[in-house]
Design a protein around this motif. Structure first.
Motif, PDB file in Angstrom:
ATOM      1  N   ALA A 265       0.799  -1.177  -0.025  1.00  0.00           N
ATOM      2  CA  ALA A 265       0.020  -0.156   0.179  1.00  0.00           C
ATOM      3  C   ALA A 265       0.792   1.347  -0.179  1.00  0.00           C
ATOM      4  CB  ALA A 265      -0.949   0.025   1.149  1.00  0.00           C
ATOM      5  N   GLN A 266       2.001   1.182   0.943  1.00  0.00           N
ATOM      6  CA  GLN A 266       2.915   2.168   0.666  1.00  0.00           C
ATOM      7  C   GLN A 266       3.460   2.472  -0.670  1.00  0.00           C
ATOM      8  OE1 GLN A 266       3.357   4.490   2.996  1.00  0.00           O
ATOM      9  NE2 GLN A 266       2.973   3.523   4.778  1.00  0.00           N
ATOM     10  N   LEU A 267       3.699   1.432  -1.281  1.00  0.00           N
ATOM     11  CA  LEU A 267       4.229   1.760  -2.719  1.00  0.00           C
ATOM     12  C   LEU A 267       3.207   2.110  -3.777  1.00  0.00           C
ATOM     13  CD1 LEU A 267       6.251  -2.071  -3.183  1.00  0.00           C
ATOM     14  CD2 LEU A 267       7.313   0.540  -2.846  1.00  0.00           C
ATOM     15  N   VAL A 268       1.987   1.782  -3.485  1.00  0.00           N
ATOM     16  CA  VAL A 268       0.828   2.304  -4.454  1.00  0.00           C
ATOM     17  C   VAL A 268       0.624   3.860  -3.968  1.00  0.00           C
ATOM     18  CG1 VAL A 268      -1.684   2.314  -4.811  1.00  0.00           C
ATOM     19  CG2 VAL A 268      -0.313   0.147  -4.480  1.00  0.00           C
ATOM     20  N   SER A 269       0.953   4.105  -2.747  1.00  0.00           N
ATOM     21  CA  SER A 269       0.722   5.498  -2.030  1.00  0.00           C
ATOM     22  C   SER A 269       1.991   6.362  -2.891  1.00  0.00           C
ATOM     23  CB  SER A 269       0.860   5.670  -0.737  1.00  0.00           C
ATOM     24  OG  SER A 269       0.747   7.007  -0.289  1.00  0.00           O
ATOM     25  N   ILE A 400      -7.334  -5.955  10.490  1.00  0.00           N
ATOM     26  CA  ILE A 400      -7.704  -4.474  10.866  1.00  0.00           C
ATOM     27  C   ILE A 400      -6.531  -3.407  10.023  1.00  0.00           C
ATOM     28  CG2 ILE A 400      -7.880  -2.743  12.558  1.00  0.00           C
ATOM     29  CD1 ILE A 400      -8.865  -4.924  14.535  1.00  0.00           C
ATOM     30  N   ASN A 401      -5.418  -3.689  10.206  1.00  0.00           N
ATOM     31  CA  ASN A 401      -4.513  -2.889   9.762  1.00  0.00           C
ATOM     32  C   ASN A 401      -4.462  -2.797   8.018  1.00  0.00           C
ATOM     33  OD1 ASN A 401      -2.933  -1.941  11.825  1.00  0.00           O
ATOM     34  ND2 ASN A 401      -1.842  -3.668  11.970  1.00  0.00           N
ATOM     35  N   LEU A 402      -4.870  -3.878   7.629  1.00  0.00           N
ATOM     36  CA  LEU A 402      -4.957  -4.186   6.064  1.00  0.00           C
ATOM     37  C   LEU A 402      -6.199  -3.229   5.536  1.00  0.00           C
ATOM     38  CD1 LEU A 402      -4.198  -7.709   5.473  1.00  0.00           C
ATOM     39  CD2 LEU A 402      -2.628  -5.726   4.810  1.00  0.00           C
ATOM     40  N   GLY A 403      -7.342  -3.782   6.058  1.00  0.00           N
ATOM     41  CA  GLY A 403      -8.718  -3.285   5.857  1.00  0.00           C
ATOM     42  C   GLY A 403      -8.611  -1.588   5.780  1.00  0.00           C
ATOM     43  N   SER A 404      -8.069  -1.087   6.977  1.00  0.00           N
ATOM     44  CA  SER A 404      -7.796   0.256   7.287  1.00  0.00           C
ATOM     45  C   SER A 404      -7.106   1.131   5.934  1.00  0.00           C
ATOM     46  CB  SER A 404      -7.262   0.607   8.457  1.00  0.00           C
ATOM     47  OG  SER A 404      -7.125   1.880   8.813  1.00  0.00           O
ATOM     48  N   MET A 405      -5.844   0.243   5.720  1.00  0.00           N
ATOM     49  CA  MET A 405      -4.913   0.818   4.837  1.00  0.00           C
ATOM     50  C   MET A 405      -5.600   0.844   3.369  1.00  0.00           C
ATOM     51  SD  MET A 405      -1.859   2.100   4.909  1.00  0.00           S
ATOM     52  CE  MET A 405      -0.337   2.268   4.105  1.00  0.00           C
ATOM     53  N   TRP A 406      -5.902  -0.147   2.905  1.00  0.00           N
ATOM     54  CA  TRP A 406      -6.456  -0.305   1.426  1.00  0.00           C
ATOM     55  C   TRP A 406      -7.853   0.231   1.503  1.00  0.00           C
ATOM     56  CZ3 TRP A 406      -3.669  -2.017  -2.608  1.00  0.00           C
ATOM     57  CH2 TRP A 406      -2.437  -2.449  -2.477  1.00  0.00           C
ATOM     58  N   THR A 411      -8.037   4.663  -0.787  1.00  0.00           N
ATOM     59  CA  THR A 411      -8.914   5.123  -1.684  1.00  0.00           C
ATOM     60  C   THR A 411      -9.472   6.584  -1.597  1.00  0.00           C
ATOM     61  OG1 THR A 411     -10.663   4.656  -0.092  1.00  0.00           O
ATOM     62  CG2 THR A 411     -10.351   3.012  -1.816  1.00  0.00           C
ATOM     63  N   MET A 412      -9.195   7.022  -0.245  1.00  0.00           N
ATOM     64  CA  MET A 412      -9.245   8.654  -0.079  1.00  0.00           C
ATOM     65  C   MET A 412      -7.960   9.400  -0.796  1.00  0.00           C
ATOM     66  SD  MET A 412     -10.487   9.171   3.845  1.00  0.00           S
ATOM     67  CE  MET A 412     -10.431  11.017   3.545  1.00  0.00           C
ATOM     68  N   ALA A 413      -6.790   8.753  -0.728  1.00  0.00           N
ATOM     69  CA  ALA A 413      -5.574   9.313  -1.117  1.00  0.00           C
ATOM     70  C   ALA A 413      -5.750   9.580  -2.549  1.00  0.00           C
ATOM     71  CB  ALA A 413      -4.359   8.656  -0.919  1.00  0.00           C
ATOM     72  N   TYR A 414      -6.240   8.518  -3.247  1.00  0.00           N
ATOM     73  CA  TYR A 414      -6.343   8.555  -4.932  1.00  0.00           C
ATOM     74  C   TYR A 414      -7.522   9.555  -5.358  1.00  0.00           C
ATOM     75  CZ  TYR A 414      -7.456   7.137  -9.706  1.00  0.00           C
ATOM     76  OH  TYR A 414      -7.497   6.922 -10.945  1.00  0.00           O
TER      77      TYR A 414
END
Length: 451
Positions: A265-269, A400-406, A411-414
């Motif tokens: 997710a950091q890489l996608v960010s 929890i970590n994964l669901g929150s991040m992805w 989605t908000m960042a994009y």
């Protein structure tokens, strides 16, 4: 144990770990500042592939935790022989895994900067940095495994001292490797300072050498000198037991999957930020480095939480487990709330030390101040997750970590990046960390109420 005795124990275990975490971040902070003095392009080259280096380090850390949690449980049950047996398995399995990570890194390095959306002007430096930095993987495994084993045995001081030494060595080596030979003025005397002049590659070389210098002595102490963990105390022949590997995988696999997807997710960010330009890439990377100075105390307290909860579970003391869980979470939130205030007030100075470029300083300051409001809830997520790890519960916290991040952050960042640029990306990050912290508090409340 009285409440004050518990709090004193948390502080005694946390302070050395906090110092170690902070000095480790200072190492990256100083690295970034040295490279930042070379301009925006070298900074962007490192910032582009930095999440990929974190991914390798995180996966190595996940494997380590699978064994260190078992060691904590055996130490809590006063079965030191089994603790040492698990430790032997950890080194053997972990080294094989780290070499696999190294091979993977070498295979993907030539195309990684292009996949991440980096410009032609930074792709070569980014590839070179990633290749050299990947060589740290086996030494990081040795260092991290040794430190983790000593910490769960109650020895926080030596790993912390070695972390500080690594920071000092990294600064020295980077100073020599990044910059060319030059003349400096020292107390009015002109001194010729030797240097390799390797720039971005020099930063990776300096870190590699610092890890080597610390990993080997730390492993020597853990294996031969530790009063609890020294292998010399074993009178019987070592026997390989796949059960220890299986138990480690049950703990590590959810963590590894989490780290894989979280760093993915950091890489996608990074891919979301990359089209915004080199200034945004550099500001994003520097702001992450600056913020890490503020949340490292939370990670220091989280290590104390893993040790105390793990030993309490091994000793069958559920009452202590619940008490240490809530006390460490609340302590982490209080400390990081204070650090959030510090970050908001001193954001310009923190970014200014990393880059002389005015546009990077302005943008980095803005996003740091957005993030400052989420720090106490970030602490709740960090420490509560480590409480769960100490208890051997990694699957649901990882989800929890994964669901929150992805589902929330990316989605908000994009959605916000195209309109609000880097500020929109960091606003999404602050919202997601706040919600994640609240979810972990709720999960911990329900989980501990049942025990």
């Amino acid at each position: 144990m009285s409440r004050n005795e518990k709090l004193n124990l948390i502080v005694q275990l946390s302070i050395p770990s906090i110092l170690a975490q902070v000095t480790t971040v200072l190492m990256f902070y100083i690295d970034a500042g040295m490279v930042g003095s070379l301009g925006a392009r070298p900074s962007a080259a490192i910032g582009l592939v930095e999440p990929a280096t974190w991914l390798i380090f995180s996966l190595v850390g996940a494997v380590t935790m699978g064994f260190s949690v078992q060691v904590a449980h055996f130490i809590g049950a006063d079965d030191f022989a089994k603790a040492r047996a698990v430790m032997r398995h950890g080194y053997a399995f972990g080294l094989c895994f780290s070499l696999l990570m190294l091979l993977t890194a070498f295979l993907i390095a030539p195309r990684l900067p292009m996949w991440l959306g980096g410009g032609i002007d930074i792709q070569h430096d980014a590839m070179l940095y990633f290749l050299i930095f990947s060589l740290i993987a086996p030494f990081h495994l040795i260092e991290y495994m040794s430190a983790a084993m000593l910490k769960v045995s109650g020895d926080m001081r030596r790993p912390s001292m070695m972390a500080i030494l690594m920071c000092v060595l990294d600064v020295v080596f980077n100073y020599l490797f990044i910059f060319p030979t030059r003349t400096i003025s020292l107390l009015g005397v002109e001194v010729t300072m030797p240097g390799l002049g390797a720039g971005v590659a020099g930063a990776a070389l300096g870190s590699l050498l610092a890890f080597v210098c610390v990993a080997l002595p730390l492993a020597y102490y853990a294996v031969f000198r530790s009063p609890i963990l020294s292998w010399r105390q074993d009178a019987v022949r070592f026997v390989w037991r796949w059960q220890y590997i299986w138990n480690a995988m049950k703990i590590s696999a959810p963590m590894a999957l989490q780290y894989l997807l979280m760093n993915g997710a950091q890489l996608v960010s990074t891919m979301i930020v990359a089209p915004l330009g080199n200034v945004s890439i550099a500001a994003h990377s520097f702001a992450i480095t600056a913020e890490s100075l503020c949340y490292m105390p939370g990670y220091g307290i989280s290590e104390a939480a893993t040790t105390l909860v793990g030993q309490s579970v091994g000793a069958g003391r559920r009452d202590l487990c619940r008490s240490f869980a809530w006390m460490t979470v609340s302590s982490g939130m209080a400390v990081m709330a204070f650090m959030g205030i510090v970050m908001y007030v001193f954001a310009p100075e923190m970014i200014g030390l990393l880059s002389p470029v005015a546009s990077i300083q302005h943008l980095g300051t803005a996003v740091l101040r957005i993030e400052a409001f989420a720090e106490p809830f970030f602490a709740a997520a960090i420490v509560a997750y480590s409480v769960c790890v100490g208890a051997g519960d990694t699957l649901k916290p990882s989800l929890i970590n994964l669901g929150s991040m992805w589902l929330i952050r990316l989605t908000m960042a994009y959605a916000l990046a195209s309109r609000y640029g880097l500020r929109g990306v960091w606003f999404a990050m602050a919202v997601e960390l706040t919600l994640r912290g609240l979810m972990f508090i709720f999960y911990l409340f329900r989980h501990l109420r049942k025990t």
